[in-house]
Design an enzyme around this catalytic site. Sequence first.
Site, short mmCIF file in Angstrom:
data_model
loop_
_atom_site.label_atom_id
_atom_site.label_comp_id
_atom_site.label_asym_id
_atom_site.label_seq_id
_atom_site.Cartn_x
_atom_site.Cartn_y
_atom_site.Cartn_z
N SER A 10 5.79 4.64 -34.58
CA SER A 10 5.03 5.56 -35.42
C SER A 10 4.01 6.30 -34.58
O SER A 10 3.79 5.97 -33.41
CB SER A 10 4.32 4.82 -36.55
OG SER A 10 3.09 4.30 -36.12
N TYR A 22 -1.76 -2.85 -34.26
CA TYR A 22 -0.71 -1.94 -34.72
C TYR A 22 -0.48 -0.84 -33.68
O TYR A 22 0.65 -0.57 -33.29
CB TYR A 22 -1.10 -1.32 -36.07
CG TYR A 22 -0.06 -0.39 -36.64
CD1 TYR A 22 0.99 -0.86 -37.41
CD2 TYR A 22 -0.14 0.99 -36.42
CE1 TYR A 22 1.94 -0.01 -37.94
CE2 TYR A 22 0.80 1.86 -36.95
CZ TYR A 22 1.84 1.35 -37.71
OH TYR A 22 2.78 2.21 -38.23
N LYS A 26 2.92 -0.20 -31.32
CA LYS A 26 3.71 1.03 -31.42
C LYS A 26 3.76 1.77 -30.09
O LYS A 26 4.80 2.32 -29.71
CB LYS A 26 3.16 1.94 -32.52
CG LYS A 26 3.24 1.33 -33.92
CD LYS A 26 4.67 0.94 -34.30
CE LYS A 26 4.75 0.39 -35.71
NZ LYS A 26 6.10 0.00 -36.09
N THR A 57 7.81 1.15 -48.60
CA THR A 57 8.29 -0.22 -48.46
C THR A 57 7.75 -1.06 -49.61
O THR A 57 6.82 -0.66 -50.31
CB THR A 57 7.82 -0.84 -47.13
OG1 THR A 57 6.38 -0.93 -47.16
CG2 THR A 57 8.27 -0.03 -45.93
#
Length: 140
Positions: A10, A22, A26, A57
């Site tokens: 992402s 995160y 990524k 999701t």
Amino acid sequence: NRPMIVLVSSFGGRSYAFNVAYGVQKAALDRLASDMAVQLKQYNIDTVSLYPGVVRTEGNIQALRAGTWEEATGGMDLENNGETVRFSGRAVVHLMDSTNGSLEWIGGSGKVGVVAELAKFVGFEDEDGRRPPSIRSLRY
């Protein structure tokens, strides 16, 4: 068609999103795709780092219902701009099709492809018939 390894990453690998872990994860996926392209070229295996947009999701829908989505994402519009997980799957199918030029369009093996931009280039839609906007165009 050549074999292909597709990593789901992402824009969090390029700028801050959600938290440090995160973003680092990524960024590592993007680098992994790039470096694997170099090492796997001799075996005719392509690699791609794929950037979905805002994905509907189960976890994201649950956060929306629980009222935590807004704070966690800065206000991304999941309901109107959200992609299904199948939209990314359709992108992979089109990337695997060596006749449509999609791999070359994103810059070749080891590069990043944005799902919504690939959909516009190749001409496919999400399962609900929409073509969600590119994550690049969203403000949050």
